[in-house]
Design a protein around this motif. Structure first.
Motif, PDB file in Angstrom:
ATOM      1  N   ALA A   1      -6.839-105.235 -73.753  1.00  0.00           N
ATOM      2  CA  ALA A   1      -6.311-104.487 -75.272  1.00  0.00           C
ATOM      3  C   ALA A   1      -5.137-104.907 -75.836  1.00  0.00           C
ATOM      4  CB  ALA A   1      -6.042-102.877 -74.514  1.00  0.00           C
ATOM      5  N   GLY A   2      -4.000-105.311 -75.080  1.00  0.00           N
ATOM      6  CA  GLY A   2      -2.934-106.122 -75.587  1.00  0.00           C
ATOM      7  C   GLY A   2      -3.343-107.122 -76.579  1.00  0.00           C
ATOM      8  N   LEU A   3      -4.023-107.975 -76.282  1.00  0.00           N
ATOM      9  CA  LEU A   3      -4.503-109.045 -76.800  1.00  0.00           C
ATOM     10  C   LEU A   3      -5.212-108.691 -78.049  1.00  0.00           C
ATOM     11  CD1 LEU A   3      -5.448-111.569 -74.069  1.00  0.00           C
ATOM     12  CD2 LEU A   3      -3.535-111.645 -75.282  1.00  0.00           C
ATOM     13  N   LEU A   4      -6.156-107.648 -78.063  1.00  0.00           N
ATOM     14  CA  LEU A   4      -6.955-107.325 -79.024  1.00  0.00           C
ATOM     15  C   LEU A   4      -6.110-106.642 -80.229  1.00  0.00           C
ATOM     16  CD1 LEU A   4      -9.840-107.021 -80.443  1.00  0.00           C
ATOM     17  CD2 LEU A   4     -10.034-104.730 -79.120  1.00  0.00           C
ATOM     18  N   THR A   5      -5.214-105.668 -79.631  1.00  0.00           N
ATOM     19  CA  THR A   5      -4.266-105.457 -80.574  1.00  0.00           C
ATOM     20  C   THR A   5      -3.384-106.283 -81.360  1.00  0.00           C
ATOM     21  OG1 THR A   5      -3.994-103.383 -79.145  1.00  0.00           O
ATOM     22  CG2 THR A   5      -2.182-103.830 -80.928  1.00  0.00           C
ATOM     23  N   GLU A   6      -3.231-107.427 -80.614  1.00  0.00           N
ATOM     24  CA  GLU A   6      -2.081-108.474 -81.076  1.00  0.00           C
ATOM     25  C   GLU A   6      -3.001-109.171 -82.337  1.00  0.00           C
ATOM     26  OE1 GLU A   6       1.081-111.466 -79.258  1.00  0.00           O
ATOM     27  OE2 GLU A   6      -0.903-111.802 -78.567  1.00  0.00           O
TER      28      GLU A   6
ATOM     29  N   ILE B   1      -6.100 -95.570 -63.185  1.00  0.00           N
ATOM     30  CA  ILE B   1      -6.392 -94.453 -62.710  1.00  0.00           C
ATOM     31  C   ILE B   1      -7.680 -93.949 -62.576  1.00  0.00           C
ATOM     32  CG2 ILE B   1      -5.709 -91.935 -63.089  1.00  0.00           C
ATOM     33  CD1 ILE B   1      -3.183 -92.874 -64.436  1.00  0.00           C
ATOM     34  N   ALA B   2      -8.574 -94.506 -63.632  1.00  0.00           N
ATOM     35  CA  ALA B   2      -9.866 -93.941 -63.869  1.00  0.00           C
ATOM     36  C   ALA B   2     -10.720 -94.766 -62.932  1.00  0.00           C
ATOM     37  CB  ALA B   2     -10.410 -94.369 -65.342  1.00  0.00           C
ATOM     38  N   ALA B   3     -10.144 -95.975 -62.506  1.00  0.00           N
ATOM     39  CA  ALA B   3     -11.088 -96.974 -61.575  1.00  0.00           C
ATOM     40  C   ALA B   3     -10.170 -96.805 -60.131  1.00  0.00           C
ATOM     41  CB  ALA B   3     -10.884 -98.023 -61.934  1.00  0.00           C
ATOM     42  N   ASN B   4      -9.535 -95.797 -59.963  1.00  0.00           N
ATOM     43  CA  ASN B   4      -8.894 -95.763 -58.717  1.00  0.00           C
ATOM     44  C   ASN B   4      -9.761 -95.741 -57.392  1.00  0.00           C
ATOM     45  OD1 ASN B   4      -6.364 -95.509 -57.024  1.00  0.00           O
ATOM     46  ND2 ASN B   4      -6.873 -93.453 -56.787  1.00  0.00           N
ATOM     47  N   GLY B   5     -10.980 -95.204 -57.537  1.00  0.00           N
ATOM     48  CA  GLY B   5     -11.641 -94.984 -56.682  1.00  0.00           C
ATOM     49  C   GLY B   5     -12.676 -96.298 -56.054  1.00  0.00           C
ATOM     50  N   LEU B   6     -12.500 -97.102 -56.878  1.00  0.00           N
ATOM     51  CA  LEU B   6     -13.398 -98.387 -56.620  1.00  0.00           C
ATOM     52  C   LEU B   6     -12.915 -98.798 -55.199  1.00  0.00           C
ATOM     53  CD1 LEU B   6     -13.458-100.044 -59.995  1.00  0.00           C
ATOM     54  CD2 LEU B   6     -15.473 -98.826 -58.809  1.00  0.00           C
ATOM     55  N   PRO B   7     -13.965 -99.460 -54.419  1.00  0.00           N
ATOM     56  CA  PRO B   7     -13.519-100.177 -53.238  1.00  0.00           C
ATOM     57  C   PRO B   7     -12.563-101.302 -53.239  1.00  0.00           C
ATOM     58  CG  PRO B   7     -15.916-100.608 -53.661  1.00  0.00           C
ATOM     59  CD  PRO B   7     -15.206 -99.997 -54.810  1.00  0.00           C
TER      60      PRO B   7
ATOM     61  N   PRO C   1       1.582-104.272 -79.256  1.00  0.00           N
ATOM     62  CA  PRO C   1       0.651-104.891 -78.168  1.00  0.00           C
ATOM     63  C   PRO C   1       1.090-104.521 -76.828  1.00  0.00           C
ATOM     64  CG  PRO C   1       0.849-106.312 -79.951  1.00  0.00           C
ATOM     65  CD  PRO C   1       1.956-105.168 -80.378  1.00  0.00           C
ATOM     66  N   THR C   2       2.251-104.587 -76.467  1.00  0.00           N
ATOM     67  CA  THR C   2       2.691-104.349 -75.119  1.00  0.00           C
ATOM     68  C   THR C   2       2.523-102.788 -74.792  1.00  0.00           C
ATOM     69  OG1 THR C   2       4.983-104.143 -75.944  1.00  0.00           O
ATOM     70  CG2 THR C   2       4.278-106.297 -74.897  1.00  0.00           C
ATOM     71  N   LEU C   3       2.671-101.976 -75.867  1.00  0.00           N
ATOM     72  CA  LEU C   3       2.645-100.701 -75.525  1.00  0.00           C
ATOM     73  C   LEU C   3       1.186-100.355 -75.157  1.00  0.00           C
ATOM     74  CD1 LEU C   3       3.676 -97.854 -75.524  1.00  0.00           C
ATOM     75  CD2 LEU C   3       3.503 -97.604 -77.942  1.00  0.00           C
ATOM     76  N   VAL C   4       0.250-100.636 -75.957  1.00  0.00           N
ATOM     77  CA  VAL C   4      -1.208-100.503 -75.951  1.00  0.00           C
ATOM     78  C   VAL C   4      -1.679-101.071 -74.749  1.00  0.00           C
ATOM     79  CG1 VAL C   4      -3.425-101.100 -76.634  1.00  0.00           C
ATOM     80  CG2 VAL C   4      -1.673-100.513 -78.545  1.00  0.00           C
ATOM     81  N   ALA C   5      -1.136-102.268 -74.231  1.00  0.00           N
ATOM     82  CA  ALA C   5      -1.366-102.722 -72.782  1.00  0.00           C
ATOM     83  C   ALA C   5      -1.027-102.009 -71.919  1.00  0.00           C
ATOM     84  CB  ALA C   5      -0.974-104.332 -72.875  1.00  0.00           C
ATOM     85  N   ALA C   6       0.178-101.334 -72.080  1.00  0.00           N
ATOM     86  CA  ALA C   6       0.615-100.650 -70.827  1.00  0.00           C
ATOM     87  C   ALA C   6       0.043 -99.323 -70.607  1.00  0.00           C
ATOM     88  CB  ALA C   6       2.266-100.383 -71.035  1.00  0.00           C
ATOM     89  N   ILE C   7      -0.272 -98.469 -71.797  1.00  0.00           N
ATOM     90  CA  ILE C   7      -1.074 -97.128 -71.724  1.00  0.00           C
ATOM     91  C   ILE C   7      -2.480 -97.191 -71.126  1.00  0.00           C
ATOM     92  CG2 ILE C   7      -2.025 -95.463 -73.078  1.00  0.00           C
ATOM     93  CD1 ILE C   7       0.640 -95.822 -74.837  1.00  0.00           C
ATOM     94  N   VAL C   8      -3.238 -98.326 -71.896  1.00  0.00           N
ATOM     95  CA  VAL C   8      -4.544 -98.744 -71.707  1.00  0.00           C
ATOM     96  C   VAL C   8      -4.723 -99.074 -70.177  1.00  0.00           C
ATOM     97  CG1 VAL C   8      -6.749 -99.902 -72.448  1.00  0.00           C
ATOM     98  CG2 VAL C   8      -5.347 -99.124 -74.138  1.00  0.00           C
ATOM     99  N   GLY C   9      -4.082 -99.964 -69.821  1.00  0.00           N
ATOM    100  CA  GLY C   9      -4.239-100.499 -68.457  1.00  0.00           C
ATOM    101  C   GLY C   9      -3.817 -99.502 -67.583  1.00  0.00           C
TER     102      GLY C   9
ATOM    103  N   GLY D   1      -7.846-102.288 -64.182  1.00  0.00           N
ATOM    104  CA  GLY D   1      -6.723-101.707 -64.885  1.00  0.00           C
ATOM    105  C   GLY D   1      -6.031-102.947 -65.632  1.00  0.00           C
ATOM    106  N   ALA D   2      -5.645-104.150 -64.758  1.00  0.00           N
ATOM    107  CA  ALA D   2      -5.061-105.197 -65.343  1.00  0.00           C
ATOM    108  C   ALA D   2      -5.945-106.002 -66.387  1.00  0.00           C
ATOM    109  CB  ALA D   2      -4.847-106.280 -64.211  1.00  0.00           C
ATOM    110  N   LEU D   3      -7.338-106.284 -66.171  1.00  0.00           N
ATOM    111  CA  LEU D   3      -8.053-106.968 -66.960  1.00  0.00           C
ATOM    112  C   LEU D   3      -8.336-106.159 -68.385  1.00  0.00           C
ATOM    113  CD1 LEU D   3     -11.051-108.191 -64.909  1.00  0.00           C
ATOM    114  CD2 LEU D   3      -9.059-109.468 -65.818  1.00  0.00           C
ATOM    115  N   VAL D   4      -8.438-104.890 -68.308  1.00  0.00           N
ATOM    116  CA  VAL D   4      -8.455-103.934 -69.476  1.00  0.00           C
ATOM    117  C   VAL D   4      -7.101-103.684 -70.241  1.00  0.00           C
ATOM    118  CG1 VAL D   4      -8.886-101.524 -70.157  1.00  0.00           C
ATOM    119  CG2 VAL D   4     -10.324-102.515 -68.523  1.00  0.00           C
TER     120      VAL D   4
END
Length: 208
Positions: A200-205, A179-185, A166-174, A193-196
């Motif tokens: 992802a970590g909770l879902l994996t758990e 990075i993908a949302a870096n352009g947002l204002p 779960p922590t690995l998934v949270a780190a990678i997905v987050g 990134g934090a929310l996603v």
């Protein structure tokens, strides 16, 4: 400590550069006491972002503290409510990671005092470093590249903390989401990134 010193100085310098009064920058450091969210808030203040966006960003960036708290809470279950409240204030990424590693490997350590020894040492160094950054301000040579210490501090905490799926998934997905949302204002990419990552970590758990 070696990573905290330049990190705190960068935070202090950043506050001065966007025009935050010294006393307010020091108060921010003492009250919030969270480098990542302080930097995010400082940048947003410099961009004249709405107060609601600043507060939301700080809260979301610090949501990880809720996960740290839930993880480390069993080691303090015998403490009184007053002590638990006091121990919650100096909780940081570094204090959590170092203390949890010690608690898991040494059952005879006084958990309260070991944690406070780590947490308050970090608090003291952070405040001194932040004040140093505020006082020195623009006089710090750009060639020092103190900002390079910021990601290194979190990487040093992140790598040992990734101990299960779960922590690995949270780190990678987050990380990918941030990075993908870096352009947002208003640095909302960090919030996304934090929310996603947390989701992802909770879902994996749950699936596991």
């Amino acid at each position: 400590m070696l990573g905290i010193i330049p990190f705190g100085m960068v935070t202090g310098v950043a506050a001065v550069e966007v025009g935050i009064p010294a006393i307010h920058a020091i108060a921010m450091s003492v009250i919030i006491f969270a480098g990542a969210s302080q930097l995010a808030a400082t940048e947003l203040i410099g961009r004249d972002a709405p107060i609601a966006v600043i507060v939301l960003t700080v809260l979301v960036v610090n949501l990880r503290m809720m996960m740290y708290s839930a993880s480390i809470a069993p080691y303090f279950e015998r403490e009184s409510a007053r002590w638990k409240a006091a121990l919650a204030y100096p909780l940081t990424d570094q204090a959590y990671a170092v203390s949890l590693l010690k608690f898991r490997n040494d059952e005879h350590t006084s958990r309260r005092w070991y944690y406070l020894g780590v947490a308050l040492s970090l608090w003291t160094v952070w405040q001194i470093s932040t004040v140093a950054g505020i006082l020195l301000g623009a006089s710090i040579p750009e060639g020092w590249h103190l900002e390079f210490a910021v990601p290194l501090v979190f990487l040093a905490v992140l790598v040992p903390a990734v101990t299960d799926r779960p922590t690995l998934v949270a780190a990678i997905v987050g990380g990918i989401a941030a990075i993908a949302a870096n352009g947002l204002p208003f640095d909302l990419g960090l919030v996304v990134g934090a929310l996603v990552g947390i989701g992802a970590g909770l879902l994996t758990e749950e699936v596991a």
